[in-house]
Scaffold this motif. Structure first.
Motif, PDB file in Angstrom:
ATOM      1  N   ILE A 203       1.576  22.361  51.084  1.00  0.00           N
ATOM      2  CA  ILE A 203       0.833  23.626  51.148  1.00  0.00           C
ATOM      3  C   ILE A 203       0.919  24.055  52.609  1.00  0.00           C
ATOM      4  O   ILE A 203       0.700  23.241  53.505  1.00  0.00           O
ATOM      5  N   LEU A 204       1.263  25.311  52.858  1.00  0.00           N
ATOM      6  CA  LEU A 204       1.296  25.756  54.246  1.00  0.00           C
ATOM      7  C   LEU A 204       1.076  27.265  54.376  1.00  0.00           C
ATOM      8  O   LEU A 204       1.022  27.974  53.366  1.00  0.00           O
ATOM      9  N   SER A 205       0.929  27.683  55.630  1.00  0.00           N
ATOM     10  CA  SER A 205       0.815  29.104  55.999  1.00  0.00           C
ATOM     11  C   SER A 205      -0.307  29.869  55.316  1.00  0.00           C
ATOM     12  O   SER A 205      -0.091  30.995  54.865  1.00  0.00           O
ATOM     13  N   PRO A 206      -1.522  29.305  55.216  1.00  0.00           N
ATOM     14  CA  PRO A 206      -2.591  30.120  54.655  1.00  0.00           C
ATOM     15  C   PRO A 206      -3.008  31.224  55.633  1.00  0.00           C
ATOM     16  O   PRO A 206      -2.945  31.025  56.844  1.00  0.00           O
ATOM     17  N   SER A 207      -3.386  32.360  55.095  1.00  0.00           N
ATOM     18  CA  SER A 207      -3.982  33.412  55.937  1.00  0.00           C
ATOM     19  C   SER A 207      -4.857  34.293  55.057  1.00  0.00           C
ATOM     20  O   SER A 207      -4.778  34.241  53.833  1.00  0.00           O
ATOM     21  N   TRP A 208      -5.708  35.088  55.700  1.00  0.00           N
ATOM     22  CA  TRP A 208      -6.735  35.853  54.988  1.00  0.00           C
ATOM     23  C   TRP A 208      -6.310  37.274  54.684  1.00  0.00           C
ATOM     24  O   TRP A 208      -5.581  37.902  55.458  1.00  0.00           O
ATOM     25  N   ALA A 209      -6.851  37.789  53.603  1.00  0.00           N
ATOM     26  CA  ALA A 209      -6.780  39.225  53.340  1.00  0.00           C
ATOM     27  C   ALA A 209      -7.841  39.895  54.202  1.00  0.00           C
ATOM     28  O   ALA A 209      -8.832  39.261  54.577  1.00  0.00           O
ATOM     29  N   PRO A 210      -7.672  41.168  54.520  1.00  0.00           N
ATOM     30  CA  PRO A 210      -8.667  41.839  55.364  1.00  0.00           C
ATOM     31  C   PRO A 210     -10.057  41.900  54.724  1.00  0.00           C
ATOM     32  O   PRO A 210     -11.047  42.120  55.422  1.00  0.00           O
ATOM     33  N   ASN A 211     -10.159  41.678  53.406  1.00  0.00           N
ATOM     34  CA  ASN A 211     -11.486  41.700  52.770  1.00  0.00           C
ATOM     35  C   ASN A 211     -12.275  40.415  53.011  1.00  0.00           C
ATOM     36  O   ASN A 211     -13.425  40.304  52.594  1.00  0.00           O
ATOM     37  N   LEU A 246      13.859  30.357  50.298  1.00  0.00           N
ATOM     38  CA  LEU A 246      12.554  30.334  50.969  1.00  0.00           C
ATOM     39  C   LEU A 246      11.629  31.399  50.399  1.00  0.00           C
ATOM     40  O   LEU A 246      12.053  32.510  50.084  1.00  0.00           O
ATOM     41  N   ASN A 247      10.366  31.042  50.273  1.00  0.00           N
ATOM     42  CA  ASN A 247       9.288  31.994  49.996  1.00  0.00           C
ATOM     43  C   ASN A 247       8.214  31.601  50.992  1.00  0.00           C
ATOM     44  O   ASN A 247       7.496  30.619  50.769  1.00  0.00           O
ATOM     45  N   GLY A 248       8.129  32.311  52.110  1.00  0.00           N
ATOM     46  CA  GLY A 248       7.267  31.779  53.163  1.00  0.00           C
ATOM     47  C   GLY A 248       6.527  32.818  53.973  1.00  0.00           C
ATOM     48  O   GLY A 248       6.730  34.029  53.830  1.00  0.00           O
ATOM     49  N   ALA A 249       5.640  32.285  54.834  1.00  0.00           N
ATOM     50  CA  ALA A 249       4.949  33.050  55.874  1.00  0.00           C
ATOM     51  C   ALA A 249       4.302  34.350  55.386  1.00  0.00           C
ATOM     52  O   ALA A 249       4.469  35.398  55.996  1.00  0.00           O
ATOM     53  N   PRO A 250       3.521  34.302  54.289  1.00  0.00           N
ATOM     54  CA  PRO A 250       2.931  35.551  53.786  1.00  0.00           C
ATOM     55  C   PRO A 250       1.774  36.041  54.667  1.00  0.00           C
ATOM     56  O   PRO A 250       0.981  35.252  55.146  1.00  0.00           O
ATOM     57  N   ALA A 260       3.575  41.032  54.027  1.00  0.00           N
ATOM     58  CA  ALA A 260       4.837  40.697  54.693  1.00  0.00           C
ATOM     59  C   ALA A 260       5.152  39.255  54.339  1.00  0.00           C
ATOM     60  O   ALA A 260       4.234  38.439  54.152  1.00  0.00           O
ATOM     61  N   MET A 261       6.427  38.926  54.238  1.00  0.00           N
ATOM     62  CA  MET A 261       6.812  37.562  53.846  1.00  0.00           C
ATOM     63  C   MET A 261       8.256  37.301  54.249  1.00  0.00           C
ATOM     64  O   MET A 261       8.975  38.207  54.651  1.00  0.00           O
ATOM     65  N   TYR A 288      21.846  37.832  60.592  1.00  0.00           N
ATOM     66  CA  TYR A 288      22.256  36.485  60.167  1.00  0.00           C
ATOM     67  C   TYR A 288      21.426  35.383  60.825  1.00  0.00           C
ATOM     68  O   TYR A 288      21.463  34.237  60.416  1.00  0.00           O
ATOM     69  N   ALA A 289      20.669  35.711  61.859  1.00  0.00           N
ATOM     70  CA  ALA A 289      19.813  34.713  62.509  1.00  0.00           C
ATOM     71  C   ALA A 289      18.565  34.465  61.650  1.00  0.00           C
ATOM     72  O   ALA A 289      18.302  35.191  60.698  1.00  0.00           O
ATOM     73  N   ILE A 290      17.795  33.456  62.025  1.00  0.00           N
ATOM     74  CA  ILE A 290      16.517  33.204  61.354  1.00  0.00           C
ATOM     75  C   ILE A 290      15.515  34.270  61.791  1.00  0.00           C
ATOM     76  O   ILE A 290      15.299  34.484  62.980  1.00  0.00           O
ATOM     77  N   ASP A 291      14.930  34.956  60.825  1.00  0.00           N
ATOM     78  CA  ASP A 291      13.816  35.874  61.077  1.00  0.00           C
ATOM     79  C   ASP A 291      12.649  35.345  60.271  1.00  0.00           C
ATOM     80  O   ASP A 291      12.768  35.135  59.063  1.00  0.00           O
ATOM     81  N   THR A 292      11.524  35.092  60.912  1.00  0.00           N
ATOM     82  CA  THR A 292      10.408  34.498  60.171  1.00  0.00           C
ATOM     83  C   THR A 292       9.070  34.783  60.849  1.00  0.00           C
ATOM     84  O   THR A 292       9.014  35.436  61.889  1.00  0.00           O
ATOM     85  N   GLU A 293       7.981  34.301  60.233  1.00  0.00           N
ATOM     86  CA  GLU A 293       6.627  34.366  60.788  1.00  0.00           C
ATOM     87  C   GLU A 293       6.184  35.794  61.139  1.00  0.00           C
ATOM     88  O   GLU A 293       5.754  36.064  62.261  1.00  0.00           O
ATOM     89  N   PRO A 294       6.270  36.697  60.186  1.00  0.00           N
ATOM     90  CA  PRO A 294       5.835  38.068  60.476  1.00  0.00           C
ATOM     91  C   PRO A 294       4.317  38.160  60.590  1.00  0.00           C
ATOM     92  O   PRO A 294       3.590  37.415  59.930  1.00  0.00           O
ATOM     93  N   THR A 295       3.858  39.047  61.453  1.00  0.00           N
ATOM     94  CA  THR A 295       2.436  39.392  61.496  1.00  0.00           C
ATOM     95  C   THR A 295       2.367  40.896  61.774  1.00  0.00           C
ATOM     96  O   THR A 295       3.274  41.453  62.374  1.00  0.00           O
ATOM     97  N   TRP A 296       1.313  41.532  61.295  1.00  0.00           N
ATOM     98  CA  TRP A 296       1.230  42.991  61.397  1.00  0.00           C
ATOM     99  C   TRP A 296       0.573  43.414  62.700  1.00  0.00           C
ATOM    100  O   TRP A 296      -0.345  42.763  63.185  1.00  0.00           O
ATOM    101  N   SER A 297       1.013  44.538  63.221  1.00  0.00           N
ATOM    102  CA  SER A 297       0.243  45.158  64.295  1.00  0.00           C
ATOM    103  C   SER A 297      -1.038  45.692  63.649  1.00  0.00           C
ATOM    104  O   SER A 297      -1.068  45.966  62.455  1.00  0.00           O
TER     105      SER A 297
END
Lengths: 431, 178
Positions: A203-211, A246-250, A260-261, A288-297
Motif C-alpha cells: 500500500i503506498l502514496s495515500p493522500s487526501w481529497a480536499p473535503n 504502473l498505476n501510481g501517485a494519485p 492526477a496520476m 521517454y523519461a520517467i515522469d512521476t509524483e504529480p501534485t497540483w498548484s
C-alpha cells in the motif's frame, strides 16, 4: 540561534491509550519559545477520560513555538479570573508570558462545555475569553489549541487535523517471511488511530481529497497496482484504475473533481489527469523519461512533478492550459516528490546531498534553497494545511518512523513507532 | 614482556572486544537473496557451465543458469549487466522451447529515493529483463511485467551490500517452471 533539546513524551505522561502506536517527541524546539501556563481546568463531575488542559499544553508544545509551564511549577491553580494573581506567574524560573485558565461543565444536551480565558502576564490583563462545546474531549481540546494558537501567532491552528500513513511489518508465516501493510488514519497527535485497510500486498502514496474525508492511494491487493478512493468515515472503497503497468501517485485536484496520476499503459511512466465524474483520462506529459509524483498548484492550473528528462530527477511545473513546462529545481542531482504550501510559494521535496536523502524546501519567490533535516533516507514530505510543519518519513535505528520539521527548520519533532515501519504520511486539509 | 606492554595489550584487547560487542549486528533478519548467498550482488560465473554427471544426475542436463531466477542492476540504472546475460539467455531459450511456460518479470529497486520514482525504476528493470527475453526467443504472451519498486526488499539492511541485492529483476514462473 541555539537549539533547545528536550525530549518530552507528553502523550505518554497524560493519558495515552495503550494502543497508540505513535509517540511524539520534540527533538528540537526554539529557545525563544513563548512560555505559557495552562492551568488544569475546573470540573466537578466524575473523573474524565481526558485531561483537556494537558492536551492543549501538549498541542502547543508540539508546535515547537510554545513552552508550556509544568504543573508542578505552578504556584496557584486559578480557574476563574478573580483567582488570578499575576505575581504568581511573573517569576523567572516558574513563570510564563501567557496564562490560560478554564472551567468545564455539562450542557443540558449531554455535551461538555469549556469556558476558557487567556491572560497576558506582563501586561497583567485578560486578552480574551471563549467557550466551546462538544462531545469528544480530545476534539474539544484540539479546538481550544487552534483558537489559542491563532490568537497568539496570527496563524490558523492545525491541531484538529488528521493524517493517514502506512505501516509495514514482517510476519513469520510458517518459516516464510511475509509482509503486512496497514493503512491508518489518526489525529495529528497520533491519537484515535484507526486501521482503514490491511493487506499482505503493498500500500503506498495515500493522500487526501480536499473535503478532508476521502483519501486516495495505491494498493497491490489484486496482485497488481491499482488506484483506489476510500471514504474514511465508513471505509467504503472504490477502484478507479487498474491499467496494465504502473498505476501510481494519485492526487486529487484542489476542487476535488479530477485526479492526477501516473500510468505506464502507453509505454513509460506518464502523468495523466482523470475526470472523476466520468473516468475520462487526459495525458499531460509525453516524454521517454520517467515522469512521476504529480501534485497540483493551489489554483489547479498546473501540475508540479518529478521528471528525469534532464538526466537526473528534478522538479518541473507544467501549465495545464498551455502545456508549457518549466524546471523548478537546480540544486544537486536528485530532487523529487514535490509538495507545495497552500499559498504555492514554498516547494518541499526530497533532496539528495552527498548520497544522503534529506527534506529540503525552495522559496519559489526568492529562489532560496534550504536543506531542513539532518536525518537520512527521508521521504514523502507532506505539508500541514497552515504550512507550519512538514511531516515526512525517515529512518531511525533501522526502522521507518515519521518525523516533522518546521518550514524554517527550527522545530523538529519525531514520532517513533512501537511496531514495524511507519511511512508515507499525508497531512489532511483543514476539517 | 614488560608490565607496561602487557597492560597495553590487555587494553587493546579490551578495546577490540568492546568495539566488537558494540557494533550492532546489521539486521539479523536479513535473509540472503533467493539466488546468491554472498553479500555482494553475485557475479554469475556460468561461462564454463558443464555439470559433473558422474553422480547420477539422472535428469536431462539442465543449464545451471536456468536455476538462477534473479539478475541485478547498478544504482539508478536499468541496463542489463554482462553478468546477467547467461541467466537471461538460458531463460529465453527455455521459454522458446516451452511455449506453455509463463513468467512474471518483477522489477525492484533499493530503498534510496522516493517510492513512486522507484516504482518507475523497478518497471524499467522489469522491462529491460523482459525485452532481453523477448529478443532472445521468448514470446510476448509468455511475459508479464510488474514493478514492486522498493516495497519488496530481499535484504533488509541499510547499506550497499543489501541495496545491491535489492536492485533486481526476478523471473517468477507462473506456469511450466523449469
Amino acid at each position: 540561534m541555539k537549539y533547545l533539546t528536550t525530549i518530552l513524551c507528553w502523550l505518554v505522561l497524560f493519558s495515552a491509550p495503550a494502543r497508540a502506536e505513535l509517540i511524539i517527541e520534540i527533538t528540537e524546539g526554539i529557545t525563544d519559545a513563548t512560555s505559557i501556563a495552562i492551568v488544569p481546568f475546573a470540573w466537578s463531575g466524575p473523573r474524565l477520560s481526558e485531561d483537556v488542559a494537558a492536551i492543549v499544553a501538549a498541542d502547543l508544545h508540539r508546535s515547537g513555538q510554545f513552552a508550556p509551564l509544568e504543573r508542578s511549577k505552578m504556584l496557584s491553580l486559578p480557574t476563574q479570573e478573580s483567582q488570578v494573581f499575576f505575581r504568581d506567574w511573573q517569576s523567572k524560573t516558574n513563570g510564563a508570558e501567557y496564562l490560560v485558565i478554564g472551567r468545564m461543565s455539562g450542557t443540558n444536551d449531554g455535551k461538555y462545555r469549556v469556558d476558557y480565558q487567556l491572560f497576558d502576564v506582563y501586561q497583567q490583563r485578560s486578552i480574551k475569553k471563549w467557550f466551546a462545546t462538544g462531545n469528544d474531549l480530545r476534539a474539544l481540546s484540539h479546538h481550544i489549541s487552534d483558537v489559542l494558537y491563532q490568537q497568539l501567532t496570527g496563524i490558523r491552528g492545525a491541531f484538529s487535523t488528521k493524517m493517514v500513513y502506512v505501516t509495514m511489518e514482517y510476519l513469520n508465516n510458517s518459516g516464510k517471511r511475509v509482509q503486512r501493510y496497514r493503512l491508518y488514519v489518526a489525529d495529528v497527535d497520533g491519537h484515535n488511530e484507526r486501521i482503514l485497510m490491511e493487506s499482505s500486498e503493498p500500500i503506498l502514496s495515500p493522500s487526501w481529497a480536499p473535503n478532508g474525508r476521502h483519501i486516495t492511494y495505491v494498493s497491490f491487493k489484486s496482485t497488481r497496482p491499482a488506484i483506489y478512493i476510500m471514504d474514511t468515515k465508513n471505509g467504503r472503497e472504490k477502484k478507479i484504475t487498474g491499467f496494465s503497468g504502473l498505476n501510481g501517485a494519485p492526487r486529487f485536484s484542489p476542487d476535488g473533481r479530477s485526479m492526477a496520476m501516473v500510468l505506464s499503459k502507453d509505454g513509460n511512466p506518464e502523468i495523466y489527469t482523470m475526470d472523476l465524474s466520468n473516468g475520462k483520462l487526459k495525458r499531460i506529459t509525453n516524454h521517454y523519461a520517467i515522469d512521476t509524483e504529480p501534485t497540483w498548484s493551489p489554483d489547479g492550473q498546473s501540475l508540479i512533478f518529478t521528471s528525469e528528462r534532464g538526466g537526473s530527477p528534478q522538479i518541473y511545473r507544467q501549465h495545464l492550459d498551455s502545456g508549457k513546462v518549466e524546471r523548478l529545481t537546480f540544486d544537486g542531482n536528485y530532487n523529487a516528490r514535490p509538495a507545495l504550501t497552500p499559498d504555492g510559494r514554498f516547494l518541499a521535496m526530497v533532496h539528495r546531498s552527498n548520497g544522503i536523502f534529506h527534506i529540503a524546501v525552495k522559496d519559489l519567490v526568492r529562489g532560496t534553497f534550504n536543506i531542513l533535516t539532518e536525518t537520512n533516507l527521508d521521504e514523502s514530505p507532506s505539508i500541514a494545511p497552515n504550512a507550519s510543519m512538514i511531516i515526512y518519513a525517515t529512518m531511525d535505528k533501522n526502522r521507518g518512523v515519521l518525523a516533522a520539521v518546521s518550514l524554517d527548520g527550527r522545530v523538529k519533532v519525531k514520532l517513533p513507532s512501537r511496531v514495524g515501519d511507519v511511512r508515507e504520511p499525508a497531512w489532511s486539509p483543514f476539517m | 614482556m614488560s608490565m607496561f606492554n602487557r597492560n597495553a595489550l590487555l587494553a587493546l584487547f579490551a578495546a577490540v572486544a568492546i568495539s566488537a560487542c558494540s557494533s550492532t549486528p546489521e539486521d539479523t533478519t536479513a535473509e540472503p537473496a533467493d539466488a546468491g548467498t554472498t553479500t555482494q550482488a553475485p557475479d554469475q560465473d556460468v561461462s564454463g557451465g558443464t555439470m559433473d554427471d558422474t553422480y547420477g544426475a539422472a535428469q536431462e542436463p539442465t543449464n545451471p543458469a536456468l536455476e538462477n531466477r534473479v539478475v541485478y542492476f547498478d544504482f539508478d540504472k536499468a541496463n542489463i549487466r554482462p553478468d546477467a546475460i547467461a541467466t537471461l539467455q538460458a531463460h529465453a531459450q527455455y521459454l522458446s522451447q516451452n511455449p506453455g511456460a509463463r513468467v512474471r518479470v518483477e522489477g525492484h529497486a533499493d530503498e534510496r529515493g522516493t517510492r513512486e520514482y522507484n516504482m518507475a525504476l523497478g518497471e524499467r528493470r522489469a522491462k529491460a529483463a523482459a525485452s532481453f527475453l523477448a529478443a532472445n526467443g521468448a514470446s510476448a504472451s509468455q511475459l508479464e511485467i510488474i514493478s514492486y519498486g522498493e516495497e519488496r526488499p530481499v535484504a533488509l539492511g541499510h547499506d550497499e551490500s543489501s541495496w545491491s541485492q535489492n536492485r533486481r529483476s526476478e523471473l517468477n514462473y507462473t506456469a511450466e517452471a523449469p
